[in-house]
Design a protein around this motif. Structure first.
Motif, PDB file in Angstrom:
ATOM      1  N   UNK A 168       0.475  -1.208   0.365  1.00 24.13           N
ATOM      2  CA  UNK A 168      -0.184  -0.165   0.190  1.00 24.13           C
ATOM      3  C   UNK A 168       0.782   1.141  -0.164  1.00 24.13           C
ATOM      4  N   UNK A 169       2.575   1.684   0.494  1.00 20.45           N
ATOM      5  CA  UNK A 169       3.086   2.434   0.679  1.00 20.45           C
ATOM      6  C   UNK A 169       3.355   2.402  -0.705  1.00 20.45           C
ATOM      7  N   UNK A 170       3.885   1.739  -1.265  1.00 15.91           N
ATOM      8  CA  UNK A 170       4.290   1.133  -2.864  1.00 15.91           C
ATOM      9  C   UNK A 170       3.805   2.029  -4.134  1.00 15.91           C
ATOM     10  N   UNK A 171       1.737   1.647  -3.570  1.00 18.32           N
ATOM     11  CA  UNK A 171       0.940   1.946  -4.542  1.00 18.32           C
ATOM     12  C   UNK A 171       0.718   3.546  -4.399  1.00 18.32           C
ATOM     13  N   UNK A 172       1.361   4.085  -3.202  1.00 20.68           N
ATOM     14  CA  UNK A 172       0.673   6.086  -2.691  1.00 20.68           C
ATOM     15  C   UNK A 172       1.422   6.636  -3.635  1.00 20.68           C
ATOM     16  N   UNK A 173       2.535   5.847  -3.676  1.00 21.34           N
ATOM     17  CA  UNK A 173       3.655   6.426  -4.520  1.00 21.34           C
ATOM     18  C   UNK A 173       3.668   6.894  -6.172  1.00 21.34           C
ATOM     19  N   UNK A 174       2.755   6.065  -6.342  1.00 19.86           N
ATOM     20  CA  UNK A 174       2.362   5.674  -8.350  1.00 19.86           C
ATOM     21  C   UNK A 174       1.815   7.265  -8.474  1.00 19.86           C
ATOM     22  N   UNK A 175       1.693   7.107  -9.959  1.00 16.87           N
ATOM     23  CA  UNK A 175       0.929   8.507 -10.135  1.00 16.87           C
ATOM     24  C   UNK A 175      -0.859   7.846 -10.592  1.00 16.87           C
ATOM     25  N   UNK A 176      -1.609   9.187 -10.001  1.00 14.83           N
ATOM     26  CA  UNK A 176      -2.422   8.836 -10.368  1.00 14.83           C
ATOM     27  C   UNK A 176      -3.308   7.940 -11.733  1.00 14.83           C
ATOM     28  N   UNK A 177      -2.460   8.863 -12.300  1.00 16.72           N
ATOM     29  CA  UNK A 177      -2.365   8.364 -14.075  1.00 16.72           C
ATOM     30  C   UNK A 177      -1.333   8.566 -14.681  1.00 16.72           C
ATOM     31  N   UNK A 178      -1.356   7.367 -15.966  1.00 14.42           N
ATOM     32  CA  UNK A 178       0.381   7.157 -16.301  1.00 14.42           C
ATOM     33  C   UNK A 178       0.112   8.288 -17.837  1.00 14.42           C
ATOM     34  N   UNK A 179      -1.348   9.289 -17.954  1.00 12.12           N
ATOM     35  CA  UNK A 179      -1.149   9.667 -19.426  1.00 12.12           C
ATOM     36  C   UNK A 179      -1.272  11.047 -19.095  1.00 12.12           C
ATOM     37  N   UNK A 180      -0.923  11.696 -17.938  1.00  8.98           N
ATOM     38  CA  UNK A 180      -0.632  12.919 -17.653  1.00  8.98           C
ATOM     39  C   UNK A 180       0.715  13.626 -18.213  1.00  8.98           C
ATOM     40  N   UNK A 181       0.276  15.019 -18.612  1.00  9.05           N
ATOM     41  CA  UNK A 181       1.783  14.906 -19.700  1.00  9.05           C
ATOM     42  C   UNK A 181       2.437  15.804 -18.979  1.00  9.05           C
ATOM     43  N   UNK A 182       2.191  16.256 -17.723  1.00  9.84           N
ATOM     44  CA  UNK A 182       3.137  17.394 -16.504  1.00  9.84           C
ATOM     45  C   UNK A 182       3.978  16.116 -16.143  1.00  9.84           C
ATOM     46  N   UNK A 183       4.387  15.219 -16.419  1.00  6.09           N
ATOM     47  CA  UNK A 183       5.108  13.670 -16.090  1.00  6.09           C
ATOM     48  C   UNK A 183       6.511  14.145 -17.156  1.00  6.09           C
ATOM     49  N   UNK A 184       7.548  14.085 -15.841  1.00  2.63           N
ATOM     50  CA  UNK A 184       8.816  14.823 -16.169  1.00  2.63           C
ATOM     51  C   UNK A 184       9.364  13.193 -16.471  1.00  2.63           C
ATOM     52  N   UNK A 185       8.911  11.438 -17.322  1.00  2.00           N
ATOM     53  CA  UNK A 185       9.945  11.098 -17.472  1.00  2.00           C
ATOM     54  C   UNK A 185      10.444  11.126 -19.314  1.00  2.00           C
ATOM     55  N   UNK A 186      10.932  10.772 -19.681  1.00  7.50           N
ATOM     56  CA  UNK A 186      12.124  11.009 -20.424  1.00  7.50           C
ATOM     57  C   UNK A 186      10.320  10.850 -21.761  1.00  7.50           C
ATOM     58  N   UNK A 187      10.161  11.896 -23.148  1.00  9.60           N
ATOM     59  CA  UNK A 187       9.263  11.394 -23.797  1.00  9.60           C
ATOM     60  C   UNK A 187       9.580  10.362 -24.875  1.00  9.60           C
ATOM     61  N   UNK A 188       8.576   9.610 -25.464  1.00  5.16           N
ATOM     62  CA  UNK A 188       8.850   9.016 -26.607  1.00  5.16           C
ATOM     63  C   UNK A 188       9.538  10.210 -27.809  1.00  5.16           C
ATOM     64  N   UNK A 189       9.960   9.520 -28.659  1.00 12.12           N
ATOM     65  CA  UNK A 189       9.966  10.594 -30.093  1.00 12.12           C
ATOM     66  C   UNK A 189       9.907   9.467 -31.578  1.00 12.12           C
ATOM     67  N   UNK A 190       8.557   9.081 -32.209  1.00 11.91           N
ATOM     68  CA  UNK A 190       7.960   8.263 -33.652  1.00 11.91           C
ATOM     69  C   UNK A 190       8.873   8.709 -34.111  1.00 11.91           C
ATOM     70  N   UNK A 191      10.345   8.870 -35.042  1.00 11.66           N
ATOM     71  CA  UNK A 191      10.685   9.169 -35.785  1.00 11.66           C
ATOM     72  C   UNK A 191       9.719   8.787 -37.082  1.00 11.66           C
ATOM     73  N   UNK A 192       9.841   9.849 -37.921  1.00 11.03           N
ATOM     74  CA  UNK A 192       9.250  10.376 -39.531  1.00 11.03           C
ATOM     75  C   UNK A 192       9.843   9.195 -40.929  1.00 11.03           C
ATOM     76  N   UNK A 193      11.071   9.264 -40.510  1.00 12.07           N
ATOM     77  CA  UNK A 193      11.640   8.229 -41.868  1.00 12.07           C
ATOM     78  C   UNK A 193      12.217   7.011 -41.287  1.00 12.07           C
ATOM     79  N   UNK A 194      12.353   5.731 -41.738  1.00 13.86           N
ATOM     80  CA  UNK A 194      13.612   5.545 -41.067  1.00 13.86           C
ATOM     81  C   UNK A 194      14.831   5.421 -41.912  1.00 13.86           C
ATOM     82  N   UNK A 195      15.602   6.670 -41.712  1.00 11.50           N
ATOM     83  CA  UNK A 195      16.616   7.212 -42.189  1.00 11.50           C
ATOM     84  C   UNK A 195      17.197   7.994 -40.556  1.00 11.50           C
ATOM     85  N   UNK A 196      15.680   7.970 -39.945  1.00 12.69           N
ATOM     86  CA  UNK A 196      16.368   8.479 -38.985  1.00 12.69           C
ATOM     87  C   UNK A 196      16.764   7.746 -37.449  1.00 12.69           C
TER      88      UNK A 196
END
Length: 115
Positions: free
Chosen positions: A46-74
């Motif tokens: 229960x202590x570990x669950x309290x540390x989790x964010x309410x939603x993982x879809x928040x844009x405020x999350x400080x985690x690394x953003x996933x960048x999807x390349x536009x071309x295969x060369x990228x």
């Protein structure tokens, strides 16, 4: 007599000791230890669950953003940094970053002479 002795031996072998099937103090101790371990596990989770964010879809999350390349060369080439095109141009023309060359016969001085 053999039949009577054999019957008596078989009857004695079928009888179980008195304490078989009964729980003892060691069983009670084991049950209590398991209950304490379960309570501690629930408290920890229960202590570990309290540390989790309410939603993982928040844009405020400080985690690394996933960048999807536009071309295969990228996928193969690393992304270009800002100003990289200018640096590549200057590297191809190295004289563009040299200082001005002296054109006068004053020994190569480009600063104004003191009077």
């Amino acid at each position: 007599m053999n039949a009577v002795a054999t019957g008596a031996v078989l009857a004695a072998a079928e009888e179980l000791p008195e304490d078989v099937g009964k729980s003892g103090p060691l069983g009670l101790l084991l049950v209590l230890v398991l209950l304490v371990a379960a309570v501690l596990l629930v408290k920890s989770m229960s202590g570990h669950l309290k540390k989790l964010p309410r939603s993982f879809d928040d844009p405020e999350d400080d985690g690394p953003a996933i960048v999807v390349p536009d071309t295969p060369a990228e996928l193969v080439d690393p992304p270009r940094q800002p100003g990289q095109d200018l640096l590549d141009t200057l590297r191809r023309a190295p004289r563009a970053i040299e200082g001005p060359r002296p054109e006068r016969g004053d020994g190569g001085r480009t600063d104004p002479q003191a009077r």
